[in-house]
Design a protein around this motif. Structure first.
Motif, PDB file in Angstrom:
ATOM      1  N   ARG A  37       0.837  -1.208   0.000  1.00  0.00           N
ATOM      2  CA  ARG A  37       0.000   0.000   0.000  1.00  0.00           C
ATOM      3  C   ARG A  37       0.868   1.253   0.000  1.00  0.00           C
ATOM      4  NH1 ARG A  37      -2.109   0.083   4.796  1.00  0.00           N
ATOM      5  NH2 ARG A  37      -3.299  -1.825   4.481  1.00  0.00           N
ATOM      6  N   ALA A  38       1.935   1.237   0.796  1.00  0.00           N
ATOM      7  CA  ALA A  38       2.816   2.411   0.888  1.00  0.00           C
ATOM      8  C   ALA A  38       3.437   2.722  -0.483  1.00  0.00           C
ATOM      9  CB  ALA A  38       3.913   2.157   1.918  1.00  0.00           C
ATOM     10  N   ILE A  39       3.837   1.662  -1.184  1.00  0.00           N
ATOM     11  CA  ILE A  39       4.447   1.878  -2.507  1.00  0.00           C
ATOM     12  C   ILE A  39       3.394   2.428  -3.467  1.00  0.00           C
ATOM     13  CG2 ILE A  39       5.507   0.710  -4.493  1.00  0.00           C
ATOM     14  CD1 ILE A  39       6.809  -1.238  -2.389  1.00  0.00           C
ATOM     15  N   ARG A  40       2.185   1.808  -3.449  1.00  0.00           N
ATOM     16  CA  ARG A  40       1.132   2.260  -4.362  1.00  0.00           C
ATOM     17  C   ARG A  40       0.765   3.716  -4.107  1.00  0.00           C
ATOM     18  NH1 ARG A  40      -3.133  -0.296  -2.936  1.00  0.00           N
ATOM     19  NH2 ARG A  40      -2.542  -2.328  -3.746  1.00  0.00           N
ATOM     20  N   LYS A  41       0.695   4.107  -2.820  1.00  0.00           N
ATOM     21  CA  LYS A  41       0.281   5.478  -2.483  1.00  0.00           C
ATOM     22  C   LYS A  41       1.438   6.472  -2.502  1.00  0.00           C
ATOM     23  CE  LYS A  41      -3.773   4.696   0.351  1.00  0.00           C
ATOM     24  NZ  LYS A  41      -4.371   4.863   1.665  1.00  0.00           N
ATOM     25  N   ASP A  82       3.891   6.540  -0.348  1.00  0.00           N
ATOM     26  CA  ASP A  82       4.102   6.930   1.050  1.00  0.00           C
ATOM     27  C   ASP A  82       5.598   6.824   1.405  1.00  0.00           C
ATOM     28  OD1 ASP A  82       4.120   7.305   3.761  1.00  0.00           O
ATOM     29  OD2 ASP A  82       2.435   5.970   4.182  1.00  0.00           O
ATOM     30  N   ALA A  83       6.361   7.828   0.982  1.00  0.00           N
ATOM     31  CA  ALA A  83       7.819   7.812   1.180  1.00  0.00           C
ATOM     32  C   ALA A  83       8.185   7.750   2.657  1.00  0.00           C
ATOM     33  CB  ALA A  83       8.436   9.050   0.537  1.00  0.00           C
ATOM     34  N   ALA A  84       7.433   8.451   3.487  1.00  0.00           N
ATOM     35  CA  ALA A  84       7.757   8.516   4.918  1.00  0.00           C
ATOM     36  C   ALA A  84       7.683   7.120   5.546  1.00  0.00           C
ATOM     37  CB  ALA A  84       6.804   9.469   5.624  1.00  0.00           C
ATOM     38  N   MET A  85       6.644   6.369   5.161  1.00  0.00           N
ATOM     39  CA  MET A  85       6.482   5.021   5.726  1.00  0.00           C
ATOM     40  C   MET A  85       7.651   4.130   5.297  1.00  0.00           C
ATOM     41  SD  MET A  85       5.236   1.683   5.198  1.00  0.00           S
ATOM     42  CE  MET A  85       4.254   0.440   5.956  1.00  0.00           C
ATOM     43  N   LEU A  86       8.055   4.242   4.031  1.00  0.00           N
ATOM     44  CA  LEU A  86       9.164   3.414   3.541  1.00  0.00           C
ATOM     45  C   LEU A  86      10.454   3.754   4.288  1.00  0.00           C
ATOM     46  CD1 LEU A  86       8.446   3.445  -0.315  1.00  0.00           C
ATOM     47  CD2 LEU A  86       7.920   1.634   1.318  1.00  0.00           C
ATOM     48  N   ILE A  87      10.753   5.046   4.399  1.00  0.00           N
ATOM     49  CA  ILE A  87      11.979   5.470   5.088  1.00  0.00           C
ATOM     50  C   ILE A  87      11.958   5.024   6.549  1.00  0.00           C
ATOM     51  CG2 ILE A  87      13.098   7.537   6.087  1.00  0.00           C
ATOM     52  CD1 ILE A  87      14.131   7.042   3.375  1.00  0.00           C
ATOM     53  N   THR A 107      10.381   2.546   7.948  1.00  0.00           N
ATOM     54  CA  THR A 107      10.584   1.088   8.051  1.00  0.00           C
ATOM     55  C   THR A 107      12.034   0.716   7.787  1.00  0.00           C
ATOM     56  OG1 THR A 107       8.335   0.785   7.241  1.00  0.00           O
ATOM     57  CG2 THR A 107       9.749  -1.154   7.217  1.00  0.00           C
ATOM     58  N   PHE A 108      12.605   1.267   6.716  1.00  0.00           N
ATOM     59  CA  PHE A 108      13.968   0.887   6.336  1.00  0.00           C
ATOM     60  C   PHE A 108      14.983   1.353   7.384  1.00  0.00           C
ATOM     61  CE2 PHE A 108      12.517   1.160   1.607  1.00  0.00           C
ATOM     62  CZ  PHE A 108      11.765   0.016   1.783  1.00  0.00           C
ATOM     63  N   GLU A 109      14.706   2.487   8.021  1.00  0.00           N
ATOM     64  CA  GLU A 109      15.635   2.950   9.073  1.00  0.00           C
ATOM     65  C   GLU A 109      15.584   2.009  10.279  1.00  0.00           C
ATOM     66  OE1 GLU A 109      14.737   7.084   9.640  1.00  0.00           O
ATOM     67  OE2 GLU A 109      16.213   7.687   8.112  1.00  0.00           O
ATOM     68  N   ARG A 110      14.378   1.555  10.603  1.00  0.00           N
ATOM     69  CA  ARG A 110      14.242   0.615  11.720  1.00  0.00           C
ATOM     70  C   ARG A 110      14.971  -0.693  11.414  1.00  0.00           C
ATOM     71  NH1 ARG A 110       9.203  -1.255  12.288  1.00  0.00           N
ATOM     72  NH2 ARG A 110       8.224   0.312  10.974  1.00  0.00           N
ATOM     73  N   THR A 111      14.819  -1.198  10.191  1.00  0.00           N
ATOM     74  CA  THR A 111      15.439  -2.487   9.854  1.00  0.00           C
ATOM     75  C   THR A 111      16.961  -2.351   9.787  1.00  0.00           C
ATOM     76  OG1 THR A 111      15.131  -2.113   7.487  1.00  0.00           O
ATOM     77  CG2 THR A 111      13.423  -3.365   8.622  1.00  0.00           C
ATOM     78  N   ARG A 112      17.427  -1.187   9.346  1.00  0.00           N
ATOM     79  CA  ARG A 112      18.874  -0.972   9.322  1.00  0.00           C
ATOM     80  C   ARG A 112      19.438  -1.031  10.744  1.00  0.00           C
ATOM     81  NH1 ARG A 112      21.842   4.149   6.463  1.00  0.00           N
ATOM     82  NH2 ARG A 112      22.464   2.751   4.807  1.00  0.00           N
TER      83      ARG A 112
END
Ligand code: NAP
Length: 306
Positions: free
Chosen positions: A266-270, A272-277, A279-284
């Motif tokens: 959903r984030a990619i479709r919409k 939603d850059a903030a959600m992606l960043i 998530t990726f910061e948390r996983t890093r």
């Protein structure tokens, strides 16, 4: 406990593939067993094990190998556990310790415990170390150092039996932790079983692409896909047994994962850059904490094979 070497006078290994042979080599290297009796199902595997000098005696009959053994370690795929337990039960000596190396612990206890005679101590174990290779030739003594081995005895298991199995794995270089079988299966469900399921699925998805794209996948596989293919090359029988035996924990974590994947979709479709960043910061940060905990050692042979 005062540690006396060898820890066990006679150890029987039932199954001599990657894990059984690595354990044999580690026990030999560190003088942990007085005698190693090797048993496996097929003559061809037994001959290979003998050619590699993995043990001191060899038999196709598991009951013969366990006779007079102080420790029996079952190192077969988990689908064979019940049959193995039934076949060795009558030959186990009183006071013997039975352990295993299987990747799921509640099912190991379910399949082994009912068949063991009174006076035999069950100390289930799981060395959290491995590679995608199988068979006796795949083993090496240095598989375990720096890796966890988890033991899941019941609360009333003989303390000395647990202490001796712990000492064996520590002697092989493992760091040992004791936990409940259910906890083990939930933790391994997320850290090992789900990643394997994802790897098998991604590689299969790529395999089903139309031909010209498939060729490109192989050509450009260095970009992340290659790591998945290594995991997806793991032994099919072993992993079939892992998923069928840890069904509840895997389905529970798979449900959560599917929800999270849908949220990413959903984030990619919409856009939603903030959600992606976020998530990726948390996983890093998680990757950093794994490195800090020294758990980033790749499960590959030290000869550099991928
Ligand atoms: P493997 O290399 O495939 O070796 C399996 C051994 O079990 C062989 O000696 C094989 O005998 C025997 N065997 C297979 N099916 C059998 C059956 N139906 N009845 C009796 N014996 C049978 O396996 P592995 O990778 O060492 O895995 C063994 C166990 O270790 C599994 O329970 C797995 O969950 C656990 N484990 C594996 C890893 C890993 O990364 N591979 C890591 C941690 C724990 P023949 O060759 O004679 O048929």
């Amino acid at each position: 406990m005062t540690t006396v070497f060898p820890l066990f006078n006679r150890v029987a290994l039932i199954g001599i593939g990657l894990i059984g042979s690595s354990l044999a080599l580690a026990m030999k290297k560190h003088g942990l067993a007085g005698h190693i009796a090797v048993s496996t199902r097929r003559q061809e595997t037994l001959d290979t094990a003998q050619g590699l000098n993995l043990g001191d005696s060899y038999s196709l009959v598991a009951a013969d190998a366990v006779e007079d053994a102080d420790l029996v370690v079952i190192c077969t795929p988990m689908g064979a556990y019940e049959t193995v337990a039934k076949s060795i039960a009558a030959a186990l000596k009183p006071g013997a310790v039975v352990s295993d190396v299987g990747s799921v612990k509640t099912s190991a206890i379910r399949d082994l415990a009912p068949h063991l005679p009174a006076g035999v101590h069950l100390v289930p174990g799981h060395p959290v170390a491995g590679t995608e290779h199988s068979g006796p030739e795949a083993g090496y003594a240095e598989l375990f150092p720096g890796h966890w081995t988890i033991l899941t005895p019941s609360e009333n298991t003989d303390e000395q039996a647990v202490a001796k199995v712990k000492a064996l794995w520590e002697g092989c270089g493992s760091i040992v932790e004791v936990m409940s079988p259910g906890h083990h299966d939930r933790v391994l469900g997320i850290t090992s079983h789900l990643p394997h399921l994802i790897a098998y699925t991604i590689v299969d998805t790529a395999d089903q692409l139309e031909d010209d794209t498939k060729q490109e996948v192989i050509k450009f596989s260095a970009s992340g896909f290659r790591d998945f293919t290594r995991i997806a090359a793991s032994d099919p029988v072993m992993w079939r047994d892992v998923f069928l035996n840890n069904r509840d924990a895997v389905l529970e974590i798979l449900g959560r994962f599917t929800e999270d994947l849908t949220a990413m979709q959903r984030a990619i479709r919409k856009g939603d850059a903030a959600m992606l960043i976020e998530t990726f910061e948390r996983t890093r940060a998680i990757r950093r904490s794994i490195i800090d905990a020294k758990q980033h050692i790749p499960d590959v042979k030290p000869d550099g094979e991928d």
